[in-house]
Design a protein around this motif. Structure first.
Motif, PDB file in Angstrom:
ATOM      1  N   ILE A  53       0.803  -1.224   0.000  1.00 35.91           N
ATOM      2  CA  ILE A  53       0.000   0.000   0.000  1.00 35.91           C
ATOM      3  C   ILE A  53       0.839   1.277   0.000  1.00 35.91           C
ATOM      4  N   PRO A  54       1.795   1.471   0.919  1.00 34.17           N
ATOM      5  CA  PRO A  54       2.565   2.723   0.875  1.00 34.17           C
ATOM      6  C   PRO A  54       3.378   2.879  -0.409  1.00 34.17           C
ATOM      7  N   ALA A  55       3.842   1.765  -0.964  1.00 33.66           N
ATOM      8  CA  ALA A  55       4.603   1.831  -2.217  1.00 33.66           C
ATOM      9  C   ALA A  55       3.695   2.241  -3.370  1.00 33.66           C
ATOM     10  N   LEU A  56       2.499   1.661  -3.432  1.00 31.07           N
ATOM     11  CA  LEU A  56       1.540   2.001  -4.491  1.00 31.07           C
ATOM     12  C   LEU A  56       1.130   3.469  -4.400  1.00 31.07           C
ATOM     13  N   LYS A  57       0.872   3.927  -3.187  1.00 32.40           N
ATOM     14  CA  LYS A  57       0.488   5.329  -2.999  1.00 32.40           C
ATOM     15  C   LYS A  57       1.636   6.261  -3.376  1.00 32.40           C
ATOM     16  N   LYS A  58       2.854   5.860  -3.050  1.00 34.46           N
ATOM     17  CA  LYS A  58       4.037   6.690  -3.314  1.00 34.46           C
ATOM     18  C   LYS A  58       4.238   6.952  -4.810  1.00 34.46           C
ATOM     19  N   VAL A  59       3.894   5.962  -5.645  1.00 33.17           N
ATOM     20  CA  VAL A  59       4.120   6.117  -7.091  1.00 33.17           C
ATOM     21  C   VAL A  59       2.879   6.633  -7.826  1.00 33.17           C
ATOM     22  N   GLY A  60       1.801   6.908  -7.072  1.00 36.12           N
ATOM     23  CA  GLY A  60       0.668   7.582  -7.703  1.00 36.12           C
ATOM     24  C   GLY A  60      -0.607   6.781  -7.885  1.00 36.12           C
ATOM     25  N   PHE A  61      -0.672   5.562  -7.350  1.00 36.79           N
ATOM     26  CA  PHE A  61      -1.921   4.805  -7.431  1.00 36.79           C
ATOM     27  C   PHE A  61      -2.935   5.350  -6.425  1.00 36.79           C
ATOM     28  N   SER A  62      -4.206   5.292  -6.793  1.00 34.82           N
ATOM     29  CA  SER A  62      -5.298   5.626  -5.885  1.00 34.82           C
ATOM     30  C   SER A  62      -6.007   4.329  -5.504  1.00 34.82           C
ATOM     31  N   ILE A  63      -6.008   4.003  -4.222  1.00 41.07           N
ATOM     32  CA  ILE A  63      -6.599   2.737  -3.768  1.00 41.07           C
ATOM     33  C   ILE A  63      -8.092   2.958  -3.553  1.00 41.07           C
ATOM     34  N   VAL A  64      -8.904   2.378  -4.432  1.00 37.55           N
ATOM     35  CA  VAL A  64     -10.345   2.679  -4.446  1.00 37.55           C
ATOM     36  C   VAL A  64     -11.192   1.586  -3.816  1.00 37.55           C
ATOM     37  N   GLY A  65     -10.630   0.394  -3.625  1.00 38.66           N
ATOM     38  CA  GLY A  65     -11.424  -0.693  -3.057  1.00 38.66           C
ATOM     39  C   GLY A  65     -10.548  -1.763  -2.443  1.00 38.66           C
ATOM     40  N   ILE A  66     -11.039  -2.368  -1.352  1.00 41.92           N
ATOM     41  CA  ILE A  66     -10.342  -3.488  -0.720  1.00 41.92           C
ATOM     42  C   ILE A  66     -11.353  -4.582  -0.409  1.00 41.92           C
ATOM     43  N   SER A  67     -10.872  -5.817  -0.386  1.00 41.27           N
ATOM     44  CA  SER A  67     -11.769  -6.929  -0.052  1.00 41.27           C
ATOM     45  C   SER A  67     -11.023  -7.952   0.778  1.00 41.27           C
ATOM     46  N   GLY A  68     -11.794  -8.711   1.535  1.00 40.51           N
ATOM     47  CA  GLY A  68     -11.227  -9.774   2.359  1.00 40.51           C
ATOM     48  C   GLY A  68     -12.159 -10.952   2.398  1.00 40.51           C
ATOM     49  N   ARG A  69     -11.930 -11.810   3.363  1.00 36.06           N
ATOM     50  CA  ARG A  69     -12.758 -13.007   3.475  1.00 36.06           C
ATOM     51  C   ARG A  69     -14.151 -12.653   4.004  1.00 36.06           C
ATOM     52  N   GLU A  70     -15.085 -13.557   3.764  1.00 35.89           N
ATOM     53  CA  GLU A  70     -16.449 -13.372   4.241  1.00 35.89           C
ATOM     54  C   GLU A  70     -16.453 -13.214   5.771  1.00 35.89           C
ATOM     55  N   GLY A  71     -17.201 -12.227   6.247  1.00 41.04           N
ATOM     56  CA  GLY A  71     -17.280 -11.986   7.681  1.00 41.04           C
ATOM     57  C   GLY A  71     -16.154 -11.154   8.242  1.00 41.04           C
ATOM     58  N   SER A  72     -15.374 -10.519   7.364  1.00 42.18           N
ATOM     59  CA  SER A  72     -14.199  -9.778   7.828  1.00 42.18           C
ATOM     60  C   SER A  72     -14.406  -8.261   7.799  1.00 42.18           C
TER      61      SER A  72
ATOM     62  N   LEU B 188       6.603   1.110  -8.935  1.00 37.61           N
ATOM     63  CA  LEU B 188       6.930   2.020 -10.031  1.00 37.61           C
ATOM     64  C   LEU B 188       6.896   1.282 -11.368  1.00 37.61           C
ATOM     65  N   ASP B 189       7.459   0.071 -11.385  1.00 35.88           N
ATOM     66  CA  ASP B 189       7.474  -0.746 -12.593  1.00 35.88           C
ATOM     67  C   ASP B 189       6.050  -1.135 -12.997  1.00 35.88           C
ATOM     68  N   PHE B 190       5.222  -1.486 -12.008  1.00 38.61           N
ATOM     69  CA  PHE B 190       3.836  -1.866 -12.308  1.00 38.61           C
ATOM     70  C   PHE B 190       3.056  -0.659 -12.831  1.00 38.61           C
ATOM     71  N   ASN B 191       3.345   0.516 -12.312  1.00 38.77           N
ATOM     72  CA  ASN B 191       2.695   1.733 -12.805  1.00 38.77           C
ATOM     73  C   ASN B 191       3.045   1.970 -14.272  1.00 38.77           C
ATOM     74  N   MET B 192       4.287   1.716 -14.623  1.00 34.06           N
ATOM     75  CA  MET B 192       4.706   1.836 -16.025  1.00 34.06           C
ATOM     76  C   MET B 192       3.986   0.801 -16.885  1.00 34.06           C
ATOM     77  N   PHE B 193       3.839  -0.396 -16.339  1.00 32.72           N
ATOM     78  CA  PHE B 193       3.104  -1.466 -17.027  1.00 32.72           C
ATOM     79  C   PHE B 193       1.660  -1.036 -17.284  1.00 32.72           C
ATOM     80  N   CYS B 194       1.037  -0.416 -16.281  1.00 28.15           N
ATOM     81  CA  CYS B 194      -0.346   0.039 -16.422  1.00 28.15           C
ATOM     82  C   CYS B 194      -0.475   1.101 -17.511  1.00 28.15           C
ATOM     83  N   ARG B 195       0.583   1.888 -17.685  1.00 27.35           N
ATOM     84  CA  ARG B 195       0.558   2.950 -18.702  1.00 27.35           C
ATOM     85  C   ARG B 195       1.029   2.467 -20.073  1.00 27.35           C
ATOM     86  N   GLY B 196       1.337   1.180 -20.168  1.00 27.64           N
ATOM     87  CA  GLY B 196       1.783   0.631 -21.445  1.00 27.64           C
ATOM     88  C   GLY B 196       3.213   0.950 -21.781  1.00 27.64           C
ATOM     89  N   GLU B 197       4.004   1.328 -20.766  1.00 25.78           N
ATOM     90  CA  GLU B 197       5.403   1.677 -20.981  1.00 25.78           C
ATOM     91  C   GLU B 197       6.305   0.464 -20.715  1.00 25.78           C
TER      92      GLU B 197
END
Length: 320
Positions: free
Chosen positions: A17-36, A285-294
């Motif tokens: 999470i902190p790495a994703l936020k640091k490179v510019g991702f916006s975390i819009v949803g989270i999920s877990g197990r049933e009853g959590s 950072l690499d995954f962000n580039m992947f998302c942008r097609g770079e």
């Protein structure tokens, strides 16, 4: 800003999470197990993502239209199911390793080019140095040591689960550095239905010899040793690379022992200026580039498949 959903809110997602936020991702949803629900609310507060939508079903999150990219970091037992469903949306996905314990279960996913797998150690500065050394030199020998803990065996024909959950990082690095290795021999020592030692030999793509030893619970460190004539790179631990060239011979003084000391020319220690878990910032950072097609360098689903195949080679070859 790329909107990302996260499946699984355990310990590993706290590093993403902190790495994703640091490179510019916006975390819009989270999920877990049933009853959590309470756990998810607490998790979102602790990780400063209170604005993220909480899903009590991971499949519901997958089928929602709120995400541009997806991170799957749930327990391995559920990972393949969610990845299989999500992959058909053709949106970028980062899945935590190993995804599954059987390579044939990954085979149907090899056609998808929208999947990356989280082998974060590829991004270590020490590993980059080792890869460059391998590519630029004629290699004679690679020695790999895995002092893994011994725990539950998945079934009687397979190794302890820690090999798949943790040590698979070493198999990934070996395949990454050598451009895919091939094992020819494996012998194992089993005592009272517990693995004690696994010894294997093989070759890299350039023809170098590979020596692998897995000595369970031994007083050792994870290491990769790459040797080319007088030169040598040693990763021990994997986060630190030491480059040696030459030997200093010290004649005995007092004690009648002649010493042969390798001469260290350079040392590279993997650090993170962002104070995040090593490799996670570069991976995000690499995954962000992947998302942008770079252009990107992260491990693909084919790499994850090959790593499992390497382990399965040993299972098939082993003599005990």
């Amino acid at each position: 800003m790329t909107k990302i959903g996260i499946i699984g809110c355990g310990n590993i997602s706290k590093f993403h999470i902190p790495a994703l936020k640091k490179v510019g991702f916006s975390i819009v949803g989270i999920s877990g197990r049933e009853g959590s629900e309470n756990k998810l609310k607490k998790f979102s507060k602790e990780n400063y993502i209170e604005n993220s939508k909480i899903f009590l079903s991971s499949i519901e999150l997958i089928h929602s239209n709120i995400w541009d990219a997806l991170l799957i970091c749930c327990p391995t037992e559920s990972s393949l199911e969610y990845l299989t469903i999500a992959s058909k949306y053709k949106k970028p996905i980062l899945a935590e390793k190993p995804i599954t314990y059987k390579s044939d279960e990954l085979f149907p996913l090899l056609e998808f080019d929208n999947i990356k797998v989280a082998f974060n150690r590829r991004f270590y500065d020490s590993v980059k140095m080792a890869k460059k050394f391998y590519d630029e030199n004629k290699i004679s020998l690679i020695k790999v040591s895995i002092p893994e803990k011994n725990n539950e065996i998945i079934d009687i024909k397979k190794f302890p689960i820690s090999i798949y959950e943790n040590s698979i990082h070493l198999f990934d690095l070996l395949n990454f550095i050598t451009d895919k290795c091939n094992f020819h021999y494996c012998e194992s020592l089993i005592y009272q239905k517990e693995y004690k030692t696994i010894i294997a030999t093989g070759t890299g793509k350039k023809g170098c010899l590979i020596q692998l030893d897995i000595c369970f619970n031994s007083s050792d460190n994870f290491s990769i040793d790459i040797i080319s004539e007088t030169k040598r790179i040693k990763l021990s631990p994997i986060e630190i690379a030491r480059f040696y060239d030459g030997i200093e011979i010290v004649d005995p003084v007092g004690i009648s022992i002649r010493r042969y000391n390798p001469i260290m020319q350079k040392e590279v220690i993997t650090l993170d200026a962002n104070k995040l878990k090593l490799g996670f910032y570069e991976q995000a950072l690499d995954f962000n580039m992947f998302c942008r097609g770079e252009k990107n360098k992260g491990a693909s689903i084919i790499d994850a498949y090959n790593n499992l195949k390497s382990i399965e080679q040993l299972v098939k070859l082993q003599r005990n």
